[in-house]
Motif scaffolding. Structure first.
Motif, PDB file in Angstrom:
ATOM      1  N   GLN A 116      -8.516   2.338   3.613  1.00  0.00           N
ATOM      2  CA  GLN A 116      -7.225   1.702   3.881  1.00  0.00           C
ATOM      3  C   GLN A 116      -7.093   1.265   5.336  1.00  0.00           C
ATOM      4  N   VAL A 117      -7.400   2.174   6.266  1.00  0.00           N
ATOM      5  CA  VAL A 117      -7.110   1.867   7.672  1.00  0.00           C
ATOM      6  C   VAL A 117      -8.076   0.851   8.271  1.00  0.00           C
ATOM      7  N   THR A 118      -9.286   0.774   7.756  1.00  0.00           N
ATOM      8  CA  THR A 118     -10.239  -0.199   8.315  1.00  0.00           C
ATOM      9  C   THR A 118      -9.967  -1.617   7.818  1.00  0.00           C
ATOM     10  N   THR A 119      -9.200  -1.755   6.747  1.00  0.00           N
ATOM     11  CA  THR A 119      -8.876  -3.078   6.210  1.00  0.00           C
ATOM     12  C   THR A 119      -7.403  -3.430   6.360  1.00  0.00           C
ATOM     13  N   ALA A 120      -6.627  -2.544   6.979  1.00  0.00           N
ATOM     14  CA  ALA A 120      -5.182  -2.746   7.092  1.00  0.00           C
ATOM     15  C   ALA A 120      -4.841  -3.833   8.103  1.00  0.00           C
ATOM     16  N   SER A 121      -3.633  -4.358   7.980  1.00  0.00           N
ATOM     17  CA  SER A 121      -3.098  -5.311   8.947  1.00  0.00           C
ATOM     18  C   SER A 121      -2.430  -4.566  10.092  1.00  0.00           C
ATOM     19  N   PHE A 122      -2.176  -5.287  11.185  1.00  0.00           N
ATOM     20  CA  PHE A 122      -1.472  -4.656  12.298  1.00  0.00           C
ATOM     21  C   PHE A 122      -0.100  -5.293  12.486  1.00  0.00           C
ATOM     22  N   TYR A 123       0.774  -4.549  13.140  1.00  0.00           N
ATOM     23  CA  TYR A 123       2.160  -4.949  13.356  1.00  0.00           C
ATOM     24  C   TYR A 123       2.462  -4.860  14.850  1.00  0.00           C
ATOM     25  N   ALA A 124       3.291  -5.764  15.340  1.00  0.00           N
ATOM     26  CA  ALA A 124       3.677  -5.757  16.749  1.00  0.00           C
ATOM     27  C   ALA A 124       4.772  -4.713  16.946  1.00  0.00           C
TER      28      ALA A 124
END
Length: 319
Positions: A116-124
Motif C-alpha cells: 500500500q505505502v509504496t504505491t500510495a499517493s501523497f497529499y500536501a
C-alpha cells in the motif's frame, strides 16, 4: 523514485524486531524494480541530516518511510519540510504512533503494508513551525508537557516502568503545581496569567491516546488551539478525562478554543514544550502554520478518512 527506510533502533521495542523489519523490506524489494535503502539511525536527529544529504545529492524523487514512533516521524519531517523532491510516509512500529490515528484508529495496519505505502499517493500537508523545529502533529505547553517529559526520569528507576513511570510523573508534577504564568497572544486574544495547558493541534491524537480536538486536520490550513486556564488539582483530575476525549466544548469555563495560524507564548523562565512527543525548552515559543509544507504519503485504503475530509491526492506515487 528511491525508497529510503529510516529505522530508529531506539524507538520503543523496535530493537527486538529490527531483523524482522529489515527482512520484510528486503523480501518485498527483491521482486521490485526500484532502488531502496535501509538506514539505521545512530543518534538523535541523525535522520534529518541523512534525508537532507539524499535530497541534495539528486533531484530524484525520494520517498522516506519513518520506521519508529512519533519521534522518528518528527525527525523525518524535519528533514523533508519544504523539499519538493521528498515525500514522507509514517511506518508506525514504535510505541505511541499517535499521528497516524488522525486517519483512523486502525490506520497503523495500512501504514505498515508495504504494497500500500509504496504505491500510495501523497497529499500536501500543513506543518507547524515551533521556534526552529517542525511539527506535524501536536505541540503543547504546560502540565501535560511536563508529565510527558518527566516520564523518562522515572521509567528507568528500579520497580518503575511503563505505565508506572507515567503515573509517577503525573503524581510528582501535580504535587509541584498545575499552573504556570504565561503571556499568550493569538490574533485578538492576548492574556497574561496562570494557565494549566496550551495545545496546538495539527493532528488529532497525542500522549498515547489523548484526542483533544477530534476535528483537527493537517490539511485545513489552520491550527486548532486549546488554551486551558487556571485549574485546581481537584478540577484537573476531574476534567482531564473530558479533555482527553475531545469534549472541550463542554468546558468553556476553563478552555478557550481558538483557530488561526500563529500564537506566541512567553514565560519568565524556560519551559518545556512537547513537539510531537519530543521535548524542547524555551522562554518564548513561536507557533506558526506553514500550509502545504510537507508531501505526506497516505494509503488509498483509508477511504473513510478521504471521504470525511474531501482532500484529493496531490499526485500519484509514480509521478
Amino acid at each position: 523514485m528511491k525508497h529510503l527506510f529510516i529505522i530508529n533502533p531506539a524507538a520503543g521495542g523496535i530493537g527486538k524486531h529490527l531483523d524482522q523489519i529489515r527482512g520484510k523490506i528486503d523480501s518485498f524489494f527483491a521482486a521490485a524494480d526500484e532502488p531502496y535503502e535501509i538506514y539505521i539511525t545512530q543518534a538523535p536527529m541523525d535522520a534529518v541530516e541523512k534525508i537532507r544529504r539524499e535530497a541534495d545529492r539528486s533531484q530524484e524523487l525520494l520517498r522516506v518511510y519513518a520506521c519508529g514512533g512519533d519521534g522518528t516521524l518528527n525527525e523525518c519531517v524535519n528533514g523533508a519540510a519544504l523539499r519538493s523532491n521528498v515525500q514522507v510516509c509514517p511506518y508506525p512500529v514504535g510505541t505511541g504512533n499517535d499521528f497516524v490515528k488522525t486517519f483512523g484508529q486502525d490506520a497503523a495496519a495500512c501504514f505498515t503494508d508495504l504494497e500500500q505505502v509504496t504505491t500510495a499517493s501523497f497529499y500536501a500537508a500543513d506543518l507547524i513551525r515551533c521556534n526552529d523545529r517542525w511539527c506535524v502533529n501536536i505541540c503543547s505547553v504546560g502540565i501535560d508537557a511536563r508529565i510527558g517529559t518527566d516520564v523518562h526520569k522515572y521509567s528507568h528507576l528500579p520497580l518503575i516502568g511503563g505505565a508506572a513511570g507515567y503515573v509517577t510523573s503525573l503524581v510528582v508534577n501535580i504535587a509541584k503545581g498545575i499552573n504556570q504564568t504565561y503571556t499568550v497572544r493569538c490574533g485578538e486574544y492576548e492574556k497574561t496569567g496562570l494557565f494549566s495547558l496550551i495545545c496546538a493541534c495539527n493532528g488529532t491524537h497525542y500522549g498515547g491516546g489523548f484526542n483533544p480536538v477530534p476535528e483537527a486536520s493537517p490539511f485545513d490550513g489552520e491550527i486548532n488551539f486549546l488554551v486551558v486556564g487556571q485549574v485546581s488539582r481537584l478540577s484537573f483530575l476531574r476534567l482531564v478525562g473530558k479533555y482527553a476525549a475531545g469534549k472541550y466544548r463542554q468546558m468553556r469555563r476553563y478552555i478557550s478554543a481558538l483557530h488561526g495560524d500563529h500564537m506566541t507564548i512567553e514565560a519568565e523562565s524556560p519551559i518545556v514544550v512537547n513537539v510531537d512527543g519530543e521535548a524542547l525548552y524555551a522562554r518564548k515559543i513561536d507557533l506558526t502554520l506553514h500550509p502545504c509544507a510537507l508531501q505526506l504519503v497516505v494509503p488509498a485504503s483509508l477511504q473513510p478518512w478521504r471521504r470525511l475530509t474531501g482532500i484529493a491526492p496531490t499526485a500519484a506515487a509514480q509521478e
